[in-house]
Enzyme design. Structure first.
Site, PDB file in Angstrom:
ATOM      1  NE  ARG A 191      -1.444  -4.472  -3.204  1.00 43.05           N
ATOM      2  CZ  ARG A 191      -1.805  -5.723  -3.451  1.00 43.05           C
ATOM      3  NH1 ARG A 191      -3.058  -6.001  -3.755  1.00 43.05           N
ATOM      4  NH2 ARG A 191      -0.923  -6.704  -3.385  1.00 43.05           N
ATOM      5  CD  GLU A 220      -7.220  -4.738   1.971  1.00 39.94           C
ATOM      6  OE1 GLU A 220      -6.602  -5.802   2.179  1.00 39.94           O
ATOM      7  OE2 GLU A 220      -7.476  -4.323   0.834  1.00 39.94           O
ATOM      8  CG  HIS A 238      -7.416  -8.080  -0.654  1.00 38.47           C
ATOM      9  ND1 HIS A 238      -6.485  -7.166  -0.241  1.00 38.47           N
ATOM     10  CD2 HIS A 238      -6.940  -8.559  -1.843  1.00 38.47           C
ATOM     11  CE1 HIS A 238      -5.509  -7.091  -1.121  1.00 38.47           C
ATOM     12  NE2 HIS A 238      -5.763  -7.943  -2.107  1.00 38.47           N
TER      13      HIS A 238
END
Length: 481
Positions: A191, A220, A238
Protein backbone atom coordinates in the site's frame (compact mmCIF):
# COMPACT_ATOMS: atom_id res chain seq x y z
CA UNK A 1 -30.17 3.59 -2.29
CA UNK A 2 -32.05 0.38 -3.04
CA UNK A 3 -29.09 -1.99 -2.70
CA UNK A 4 -28.63 -4.50 0.12
CA UNK A 5 -25.08 -5.36 -0.97
CA UNK A 6 -22.26 -3.52 -2.73
CA UNK A 7 -19.19 -5.08 -4.38
CA UNK A 8 -16.21 -2.86 -5.22
CA UNK A 9 -12.60 -3.14 -6.29
CA UNK A 10 -9.76 -0.87 -5.19
CA UNK A 11 -10.62 2.22 -7.27
CA UNK A 12 -14.13 2.74 -5.84
CA UNK A 13 -14.32 4.76 -2.61
CA UNK A 14 -17.03 3.76 -0.17
CA UNK A 15 -17.12 6.85 2.04
CA UNK A 16 -19.29 7.73 5.03
CA UNK A 17 -21.50 9.76 2.67
CA UNK A 18 -22.00 6.77 0.38
CA UNK A 19 -22.88 4.58 3.35
CA UNK A 20 -25.32 7.17 4.69
CA UNK A 21 -27.05 7.45 1.33
CA UNK A 22 -27.47 3.68 1.05
CA UNK A 23 -30.31 3.19 3.51
CA UNK A 24 -30.78 -0.54 2.88
CA UNK A 25 -27.12 -1.50 2.65
CA UNK A 26 -26.14 -4.50 4.77
CA UNK A 27 -22.77 -5.54 3.38
CA UNK A 28 -19.86 -4.10 1.40
CA UNK A 29 -17.71 -6.66 -0.40
CA UNK A 30 -14.19 -5.74 -1.49
CA UNK A 31 -12.98 -7.95 -4.34
CA UNK A 32 -9.40 -7.96 -3.10
CA UNK A 33 -7.47 -7.66 0.14
CA UNK A 34 -7.02 -4.02 1.16
CA UNK A 35 -10.04 -2.11 2.46
CA UNK A 36 -8.51 1.36 2.81
CA UNK A 37 -10.96 2.53 0.10
CA UNK A 38 -13.85 1.67 2.48
CA UNK A 39 -14.65 3.76 5.57
CA UNK A 40 -14.75 0.73 7.85
CA UNK A 41 -15.49 2.74 11.00
CA UNK A 42 -18.49 4.46 9.38
CA UNK A 43 -19.70 1.10 8.07
CA UNK A 44 -19.40 -0.47 11.52
CA UNK A 45 -21.28 2.40 13.13
CA UNK A 46 -24.10 1.93 10.62
CA UNK A 47 -24.16 -1.82 11.21
CA UNK A 48 -22.87 -2.66 7.73
CA UNK A 49 -20.60 -5.67 7.35
CA UNK A 50 -17.37 -5.19 5.42
CA UNK A 51 -15.81 -8.28 3.88
CA UNK A 52 -12.85 -8.88 1.61
CA UNK A 53 -11.20 -11.77 -0.25
CA UNK A 54 -7.88 -12.03 1.58
CA UNK A 55 -6.63 -15.02 -0.38
CA UNK A 56 -7.82 -14.12 -3.86
CA UNK A 57 -4.86 -12.08 -5.10
CA UNK A 58 -2.16 -13.31 -2.70
CA UNK A 59 -0.25 -15.35 -5.28
CA UNK A 60 -0.36 -12.63 -7.92
CA UNK A 61 0.90 -9.99 -5.48
CA UNK A 62 3.62 -12.31 -4.21
CA UNK A 63 4.80 -13.16 -7.73
CA UNK A 64 4.95 -9.48 -8.68
CA UNK A 65 7.03 -8.76 -5.56
CA UNK A 66 9.47 -11.54 -6.47
CA UNK A 67 9.71 -10.15 -9.99
CA UNK A 68 10.44 -6.69 -8.57
CA UNK A 69 13.27 -8.09 -6.43
CA UNK A 70 14.80 -9.78 -9.48
CA UNK A 71 14.45 -6.58 -11.50
CA UNK A 72 16.20 -4.55 -8.80
CA UNK A 73 19.05 -7.05 -8.56
CA UNK A 74 19.72 -7.10 -12.31
CA UNK A 75 18.27 -3.74 -13.46
CA UNK A 76 16.19 -5.56 -16.07
CA UNK A 77 13.70 -2.71 -16.85
CA UNK A 78 16.50 -0.14 -17.28
CA UNK A 79 18.48 -2.47 -19.53
CA UNK A 80 15.40 -3.28 -21.62
CA UNK A 81 14.60 0.43 -22.01
CA UNK A 82 18.21 1.08 -23.08
CA UNK A 83 18.02 -1.64 -25.72
CA UNK A 84 14.82 -0.12 -27.11
CA UNK A 85 16.75 3.13 -27.53
CA UNK A 86 19.26 1.28 -29.71
CA UNK A 87 22.00 1.12 -27.06
CA UNK A 88 24.26 -1.78 -26.05
CA UNK A 89 25.36 -0.84 -22.49
CA UNK A 90 26.71 -4.09 -21.04
CA UNK A 91 29.01 -2.37 -18.56
CA UNK A 92 26.42 0.13 -17.31
CA UNK A 93 24.00 -2.45 -15.93
CA UNK A 94 26.13 -4.44 -13.53
CA UNK A 95 23.85 -6.36 -11.15
CA UNK A 96 24.13 -8.59 -8.11
CA UNK A 97 23.29 -12.19 -7.25
CA UNK A 98 20.48 -12.85 -4.83
CA UNK A 99 22.14 -15.96 -3.44
CA UNK A 100 23.45 -15.24 0.06
CA UNK A 101 21.69 -11.88 0.33
CA UNK A 102 19.35 -11.06 3.24
CA UNK A 103 15.72 -10.22 2.57
CA UNK A 104 13.69 -8.47 5.29
CA UNK A 105 9.97 -9.22 5.04
CA UNK A 106 7.82 -6.80 7.03
CA UNK A 107 4.41 -8.41 7.40
CA UNK A 108 4.29 -12.21 7.40
CA UNK A 109 0.69 -12.83 6.38
CA UNK A 110 -0.32 -14.73 3.26
CA UNK A 111 1.61 -12.58 0.77
CA UNK A 112 4.66 -12.08 2.96
CA UNK A 113 5.14 -15.79 3.54
CA UNK A 114 4.63 -16.60 -0.16
CA UNK A 115 7.34 -14.08 -1.05
CA UNK A 116 9.68 -15.46 1.61
CA UNK A 117 9.37 -19.10 0.52
CA UNK A 118 9.89 -18.20 -3.15
CA UNK A 119 12.95 -16.06 -2.50
CA UNK A 120 14.46 -18.78 -0.32
CA UNK A 121 14.64 -20.81 -3.54
CA UNK A 122 17.11 -18.18 -4.80
CA UNK A 123 19.31 -18.78 -1.78
CA UNK A 124 18.26 -15.65 0.10
CA UNK A 125 18.25 -15.56 3.90
CA UNK A 126 14.82 -14.38 5.04
CA UNK A 127 14.24 -12.45 8.24
CA UNK A 128 11.07 -10.61 9.15
CA UNK A 129 8.72 -8.93 11.58
CA UNK A 130 5.03 -9.30 12.30
CA UNK A 131 3.24 -8.24 15.50
CA UNK A 132 0.62 -11.01 15.14
CA UNK A 133 2.37 -14.05 13.63
CA UNK A 134 4.35 -15.90 16.29
CA UNK A 135 8.09 -16.57 15.82
CA UNK A 136 7.33 -20.30 15.93
CA UNK A 137 4.85 -19.97 13.07
CA UNK A 138 7.20 -17.93 10.88
CA UNK A 139 10.10 -20.30 11.60
CA UNK A 140 7.98 -23.06 10.06
CA UNK A 141 8.23 -21.30 6.68
CA UNK A 142 11.85 -20.29 7.06
CA UNK A 143 11.63 -16.74 8.39
CA UNK A 144 13.53 -15.71 11.53
CA UNK A 145 11.61 -13.00 13.35
CA UNK A 146 13.58 -10.09 14.79
CA UNK A 147 12.68 -6.70 16.30
CA UNK A 148 12.54 -3.94 13.69
CA UNK A 149 15.59 -2.24 15.19
CA UNK A 150 17.61 -5.37 14.48
CA UNK A 151 16.18 -5.84 10.99
CA UNK A 152 17.16 -2.48 9.48
CA UNK A 153 20.99 -2.93 9.53
CA UNK A 154 20.85 -6.58 8.40
CA UNK A 155 19.00 -6.34 5.10
CA UNK A 156 20.18 -6.12 1.52
CA UNK A 157 16.53 -6.03 0.41
CA UNK A 158 13.39 -4.98 2.32
CA UNK A 159 9.86 -5.75 1.16
CA UNK A 160 6.70 -4.59 2.95
CA UNK A 161 3.46 -6.57 3.17
CA UNK A 162 1.38 -4.86 5.85
CA UNK A 163 -2.00 -3.11 5.69
CA UNK A 164 -1.95 0.68 5.72
CA UNK A 165 -2.61 1.58 9.35
CA UNK A 166 -1.55 4.51 11.54
CA UNK A 167 1.16 2.23 12.97
CA UNK A 168 2.50 1.29 9.51
CA UNK A 169 2.23 4.66 7.74
CA UNK A 170 5.77 5.86 7.09
CA UNK A 171 7.24 2.60 8.41
CA UNK A 172 10.26 3.31 6.25
CA UNK A 173 11.22 6.94 6.87
CA UNK A 174 14.29 9.14 7.22
CA UNK A 175 15.10 7.63 10.61
CA UNK A 176 14.77 4.00 9.55
CA UNK A 177 16.61 4.53 6.26
CA UNK A 178 19.53 5.92 8.27
CA UNK A 179 19.68 2.65 10.22
CA UNK A 180 19.77 0.51 7.06
CA UNK A 181 22.77 -0.79 5.17
CA UNK A 182 24.01 1.69 2.60
CA UNK A 183 22.54 0.76 -0.78
CA UNK A 184 19.57 -1.16 0.61
CA UNK A 185 16.95 -2.09 -1.99
CA UNK A 186 13.29 -1.46 -1.12
CA UNK A 187 10.11 -3.04 -2.54
CA UNK A 188 6.54 -1.87 -1.88
CA UNK A 189 3.79 -3.84 -3.56
CA UNK A 190 1.44 -3.47 -0.58
CA UNK A 191 0.00 0.00 0.00
CA UNK A 192 1.20 3.50 -0.84
CA UNK A 193 2.25 5.37 2.30
CA UNK A 194 3.95 2.50 4.11
CA UNK A 195 7.18 3.82 2.62
CA UNK A 196 7.53 7.58 3.11
CA UNK A 197 7.97 8.72 -0.50
CA UNK A 198 9.83 11.91 0.42
CA UNK A 199 12.25 10.00 2.64
CA UNK A 200 12.72 7.38 -0.08
CA UNK A 201 13.62 10.03 -2.66
CA UNK A 202 16.14 11.59 -0.26
CA UNK A 203 17.66 8.17 0.45
CA UNK A 204 17.94 7.44 -3.28
CA UNK A 205 19.66 10.76 -3.95
CA UNK A 206 22.17 10.20 -1.15
CA UNK A 207 22.85 6.59 -2.12
CA UNK A 208 21.60 5.28 1.24
CA UNK A 209 18.92 3.46 -0.78
CA UNK A 210 20.37 1.76 -3.86
CA UNK A 211 17.08 1.16 -5.62
CA UNK A 212 13.33 0.93 -5.14
CA UNK A 213 10.55 -1.03 -6.78
CA UNK A 214 7.09 0.45 -6.32
CA UNK A 215 3.71 -0.84 -7.41
CA UNK A 216 1.73 1.48 -5.12
CA UNK A 217 1.79 5.18 -4.27
CA UNK A 218 0.34 7.54 -1.70
CA UNK A 219 -1.65 9.16 -4.49
CA UNK A 220 -2.68 7.08 -7.48
CA UNK A 221 -1.83 8.10 -10.07
CA UNK A 222 1.04 10.11 -8.55
CA UNK A 223 0.84 13.88 -8.85
CA UNK A 224 4.59 14.32 -8.33
CA UNK A 225 6.49 12.16 -10.82
CA UNK A 226 9.97 12.98 -9.51
CA UNK A 227 10.23 9.71 -7.57
CA UNK A 228 8.91 7.66 -10.49
CA UNK A 229 11.44 9.19 -12.87
CA UNK A 230 14.46 8.54 -10.64
CA UNK A 231 16.84 6.25 -12.57
CA UNK A 232 17.09 3.74 -9.70
CA UNK A 233 13.32 3.36 -9.35
CA UNK A 234 11.28 0.77 -11.19
CA UNK A 235 7.53 0.98 -10.91
CA UNK A 236 4.16 -0.28 -12.07
CA UNK A 237 0.67 1.29 -12.01
CA UNK A 238 -0.67 -0.84 -9.12
CA UNK A 239 -0.58 -4.19 -10.90
CA UNK A 240 -0.34 -6.47 -7.84
CA UNK A 241 -3.71 -8.09 -8.46
CA UNK A 242 -3.75 -7.52 -12.22
CA UNK A 243 -3.68 -11.08 -13.43
CA UNK A 244 -6.52 -12.89 -15.11
CA UNK A 245 -6.41 -15.54 -12.41
CA UNK A 246 -6.55 -13.12 -9.47
CA UNK A 247 -9.32 -10.99 -10.95
CA UNK A 248 -11.43 -14.05 -11.68
CA UNK A 249 -10.70 -15.59 -8.29
CA UNK A 250 -11.51 -12.42 -6.29
CA UNK A 251 -14.71 -11.76 -8.23
CA UNK A 252 -15.98 -15.30 -7.72
CA UNK A 253 -14.95 -15.40 -4.06
CA UNK A 254 -16.68 -12.16 -3.04
CA UNK A 255 -19.83 -13.13 -4.97
CA UNK A 256 -19.96 -16.52 -3.26
CA UNK A 257 -19.30 -14.95 0.16
CA UNK A 258 -22.29 -12.67 -0.32
CA UNK A 259 -24.50 -15.53 -1.50
CA UNK A 260 -23.46 -17.62 1.51
CA UNK A 261 -24.24 -14.72 3.83
CA UNK A 262 -27.63 -14.06 2.24
CA UNK A 263 -28.62 -17.72 2.41
CA UNK A 264 -27.30 -18.17 5.94
CA UNK A 265 -24.69 -20.75 4.93
CA UNK A 266 -21.78 -18.90 6.48
CA UNK A 267 -19.74 -15.76 6.80
CA UNK A 268 -16.17 -15.44 5.53
CA UNK A 269 -13.66 -12.65 5.03
CA UNK A 270 -15.31 -10.33 7.57
CA UNK A 271 -13.19 -7.25 8.31
CA UNK A 272 -15.26 -5.51 11.01
CA UNK A 273 -16.69 -8.42 12.97
CA UNK A 274 -14.55 -11.53 12.71
CA UNK A 275 -16.30 -13.11 15.70
CA UNK A 276 -19.56 -13.03 13.76
CA UNK A 277 -18.27 -15.70 11.37
CA UNK A 278 -19.21 -18.30 13.99
CA UNK A 279 -22.63 -16.73 14.40
CA UNK A 280 -23.82 -18.21 11.10
CA UNK A 281 -23.39 -21.82 12.20
CA UNK A 282 -26.87 -23.43 12.55
CA UNK A 283 -26.20 -24.54 16.14
CA UNK A 284 -25.26 -21.02 17.27
CA UNK A 285 -28.23 -19.08 15.84
CA UNK A 286 -30.64 -20.01 18.68
CA UNK A 287 -28.02 -18.92 21.23
CA UNK A 288 -27.72 -15.54 19.53
CA UNK A 289 -31.50 -15.21 19.66
CA UNK A 290 -31.38 -16.13 23.36
CA UNK A 291 -28.58 -13.65 24.10
CA UNK A 292 -30.44 -10.79 22.42
CA UNK A 293 -33.66 -11.78 24.23
CA UNK A 294 -31.92 -11.86 27.64
CA UNK A 295 -30.45 -8.42 26.92
CA UNK A 296 -33.91 -7.11 26.05
CA UNK A 297 -35.43 -8.63 29.22
CA UNK A 298 -32.62 -7.21 31.35
CA UNK A 299 -33.16 -3.74 29.88
CA UNK A 300 -36.91 -3.98 30.53
CA UNK A 301 -36.48 -4.98 34.19
CA UNK A 302 -33.56 -2.66 34.98
CA UNK A 303 -34.95 0.23 32.89
CA UNK A 304 -31.40 1.31 32.07
CA UNK A 305 -28.83 0.60 29.39
CA UNK A 306 -25.61 1.72 31.02
CA UNK A 307 -23.08 0.26 33.43
CA UNK A 308 -21.15 -3.02 33.41
CA UNK A 309 -22.84 -6.17 32.17
CA UNK A 310 -21.35 -9.54 33.07
CA UNK A 311 -21.99 -12.28 30.54
CA UNK A 312 -21.11 -15.81 31.60
CA UNK A 313 -21.29 -18.89 29.38
CA UNK A 314 -21.55 -22.21 31.20
CA UNK A 315 -20.80 -25.59 29.63
CA UNK A 316 -18.22 -26.89 27.18
CA UNK A 317 -20.43 -26.32 24.08
CA UNK A 318 -20.28 -22.55 24.76
CA UNK A 319 -16.54 -22.36 25.38
CA UNK A 320 -15.86 -19.90 22.53
CA UNK A 321 -19.34 -18.37 22.34
CA UNK A 322 -18.68 -15.22 24.36
CA UNK A 323 -17.16 -13.44 21.36
CA UNK A 324 -20.41 -13.49 19.39
CA UNK A 325 -22.91 -13.61 22.26
CA UNK A 326 -21.57 -10.36 23.78
CA UNK A 327 -22.68 -8.21 20.80
CA UNK A 328 -26.02 -10.05 20.80
CA UNK A 329 -26.61 -9.19 24.48
CA UNK A 330 -25.57 -5.59 23.79
CA UNK A 331 -28.01 -5.34 20.86
CA UNK A 332 -30.82 -6.52 23.16
CA UNK A 333 -29.89 -4.02 25.85
CA UNK A 334 -29.89 -1.20 23.30
CA UNK A 335 -33.10 -2.24 21.53
CA UNK A 336 -35.78 0.42 21.73
CA UNK A 337 -33.30 3.12 22.69
CA UNK A 338 -32.12 6.15 20.78
CA UNK A 339 -29.63 4.16 18.75
CA UNK A 340 -30.84 3.29 15.28
CA UNK A 341 -30.08 0.09 13.38
CA UNK A 342 -28.43 -1.83 16.22
CA UNK A 343 -26.89 -4.99 14.74
CA UNK A 344 -24.30 -7.52 15.78
CA UNK A 345 -21.79 -5.47 13.77
CA UNK A 346 -22.17 -2.18 15.63
CA UNK A 347 -23.71 -3.26 18.96
CA UNK A 348 -20.49 -3.22 21.03
CA UNK A 349 -19.43 0.14 19.56
CA UNK A 350 -22.81 1.74 20.26
CA UNK A 351 -22.95 0.12 23.71
CA UNK A 352 -19.61 1.61 24.66
CA UNK A 353 -20.74 5.04 23.49
CA UNK A 354 -23.91 4.63 25.58
CA UNK A 355 -21.83 3.88 28.69
CA UNK A 356 -22.43 0.15 28.57
CA UNK A 357 -19.59 -2.36 28.88
CA UNK A 358 -20.18 -6.07 28.25
CA UNK A 359 -17.62 -8.45 29.76
CA UNK A 360 -17.61 -12.18 29.01
CA UNK A 361 -16.38 -15.11 31.12
CA UNK A 362 -16.72 -18.88 30.80
CA UNK A 363 -16.99 -21.96 32.97
CA UNK A 364 -17.08 -25.54 31.68
CA UNK A 365 -19.49 -26.58 34.46
CA UNK A 366 -23.19 -26.17 33.66
CA UNK A 367 -26.46 -27.36 35.22
CA UNK A 368 -27.89 -27.65 31.71
CA UNK A 369 -26.59 -30.34 29.31
CA UNK A 370 -26.60 -27.97 26.32
CA UNK A 371 -25.13 -25.04 28.26
CA UNK A 372 -26.42 -22.00 30.13
CA UNK A 373 -26.09 -18.28 29.44
CA UNK A 374 -26.15 -15.86 32.37
CA UNK A 375 -26.39 -12.07 32.01
CA UNK A 376 -26.20 -9.69 34.98
CA UNK A 377 -26.12 -5.91 35.37
CA UNK A 378 -23.40 -5.43 37.95
CA UNK A 379 -24.25 -3.49 41.09
CA UNK A 380 -27.97 -4.24 40.71
CA UNK A 381 -30.21 -7.25 41.46
CA UNK A 382 -31.10 -7.52 37.78
CA UNK A 383 -29.97 -10.71 36.09
CA UNK A 384 -31.33 -13.29 33.69
CA UNK A 385 -30.30 -16.76 32.58
CA UNK A 386 -31.41 -18.99 29.78
CA UNK A 387 -30.68 -22.04 27.69
CA UNK A 388 -31.59 -23.52 24.34
CA UNK A 389 -33.57 -26.70 23.68
CA UNK A 390 -33.47 -27.72 20.06
CA UNK A 391 -33.83 -24.35 18.36
CA UNK A 392 -35.96 -22.73 21.08
CA UNK A 393 -34.44 -20.13 23.46
CA UNK A 394 -35.74 -20.52 27.01
CA UNK A 395 -35.76 -18.25 30.08
CA UNK A 396 -34.42 -20.19 33.08
CA UNK A 397 -34.04 -17.48 35.73
CA UNK A 398 -35.02 -13.84 36.22
CA UNK A 399 -33.75 -11.67 39.10
CA UNK A 400 -33.16 -14.69 41.30
CA UNK A 401 -36.49 -16.39 40.56
CA UNK A 402 -36.15 -19.81 38.89
CA UNK A 403 -38.53 -21.24 36.31
CA UNK A 404 -38.88 -24.97 36.98
CA UNK A 405 -40.35 -25.24 33.52
CA UNK A 406 -38.25 -22.79 31.43
CA UNK A 407 -40.31 -20.20 29.56
CA UNK A 408 -39.96 -19.94 25.74
CA UNK A 409 -38.69 -16.55 24.59
CA UNK A 410 -40.67 -16.26 21.36
CA UNK A 411 -42.39 -13.06 20.24
CA UNK A 412 -44.56 -11.54 21.43
CA UNK A 413 -44.35 -12.15 25.17
CA UNK A 414 -45.81 -10.47 28.23
CA UNK A 415 -43.81 -10.59 31.48
CA UNK A 416 -45.12 -9.47 34.85
CA UNK A 417 -44.16 -9.63 38.53
CA UNK A 418 -46.96 -10.06 41.09
CA UNK A 419 -47.61 -11.35 44.61
CA UNK A 420 -47.62 -15.13 44.68
CA UNK A 421 -50.74 -15.00 46.84
CA UNK A 422 -52.68 -12.92 44.30
CA UNK A 423 -54.97 -15.44 42.52
CA UNK A 424 -56.84 -13.03 40.26
CA UNK A 425 -53.91 -11.94 38.06
CA UNK A 426 -54.10 -14.81 35.59
CA UNK A 427 -57.92 -14.65 35.24
CA UNK A 428 -57.63 -10.91 34.63
CA UNK A 429 -55.02 -11.53 31.94
CA UNK A 430 -57.04 -14.24 30.21
CA UNK A 431 -60.11 -11.98 30.30
CA UNK A 432 -58.16 -9.19 28.61
CA UNK A 433 -56.85 -11.62 26.00
CA UNK A 434 -60.40 -12.86 25.30
CA UNK A 435 -61.69 -9.33 24.79
CA UNK A 436 -58.85 -8.53 22.40
CA UNK A 437 -59.14 -11.82 20.51
CA UNK A 438 -55.58 -12.78 21.40
CA UNK A 439 -54.56 -16.38 22.07
CA UNK A 440 -52.45 -17.50 25.02
CA UNK A 441 -49.77 -19.77 23.52
CA UNK A 442 -47.82 -20.51 26.71
CA UNK A 443 -47.76 -19.55 30.37
CA UNK A 444 -44.96 -20.12 32.89
CA UNK A 445 -44.48 -18.90 36.45
CA UNK A 446 -41.31 -18.83 38.52
CA UNK A 447 -40.73 -20.00 42.07
CA UNK A 448 -41.64 -17.29 44.64
CA UNK A 449 -38.94 -14.92 45.88
CA UNK A 450 -39.83 -12.65 48.83
CA UNK A 451 -43.51 -13.49 48.27
CA UNK A 452 -43.47 -12.51 44.59
CA UNK A 453 -43.14 -14.46 41.39
CA UNK A 454 -42.51 -13.72 37.72
CA UNK A 455 -44.82 -14.93 34.99
CA UNK A 456 -44.13 -15.16 31.26
CA UNK A 457 -47.03 -15.40 28.82
CA UNK A 458 -46.53 -16.21 25.15
CA UNK A 459 -49.18 -14.44 23.07
CA UNK A 460 -50.40 -14.57 19.50
CA UNK A 461 -50.25 -10.75 19.38
CA UNK A 462 -49.37 -7.92 21.79
CA UNK A 463 -52.08 -6.69 24.13
CA UNK A 464 -53.14 -3.20 23.03
CA UNK A 465 -53.91 -1.99 26.59
CA UNK A 466 -52.45 -3.08 29.95
CA UNK A 467 -54.44 -0.61 32.09
CA UNK A 468 -56.67 -3.24 33.77
CA UNK A 469 -53.70 -5.48 34.54
CA UNK A 470 -51.36 -2.89 36.06
CA UNK A 471 -53.20 -2.49 39.45
CA UNK A 472 -52.80 -6.23 40.10
CA UNK A 473 -49.04 -6.46 39.40
CA UNK A 474 -45.84 -4.86 40.67
CA UNK A 475 -44.55 -4.42 37.11
CA UNK A 476 -45.48 -5.57 33.64
CA UNK A 477 -44.02 -5.17 30.16
CA UNK A 478 -44.37 -6.65 26.70
CA UNK A 479 -41.50 -7.53 24.41
CA UNK A 480 -41.18 -8.17 20.73
CA UNK A 481 -38.10 -10.41 20.44
Amino acid sequence: QDCDGLIVRSATKVSADVLEAAGRLQVVGRAGTGVDNVDVEAATRKGVLVMNTPTGNSLSAAELTCGMILCLARQIPQAAASMKEGKWDRKKYMGMELNGKTLGVLGLGRIGREVATRMQAFGMKTIGYDPIITPESSAAFGVEQLPLEQIWPCCDFITVHTPLLPSTTGLLNDSTFAKCRRGVQVVNCARGGIVDEGALLRALRSGQCGGAALDVFTQEPPKDWELVKHPNVICCPHLGASTREAQSRCGKEIAMQMVDMATGKGLAGVVNGQALSKAFAPQTKPWITLAKALGTVLHATAKQAHGNVQLCTLGAPLQDAGSFLAPAVASGLLAGGRQKEVTLVNALMLAQEAGLKVMATHSDTSPEPDGLLQVALQGTPHRAAGTVQGSTPLLRELNGATFKQPAPLASPILIYRAKASEPSTLPTLTGLLGKAGIQLHSYHSSSPVAGEQWSVAGLSAPLPDLTELKPRVAEVFQLHL
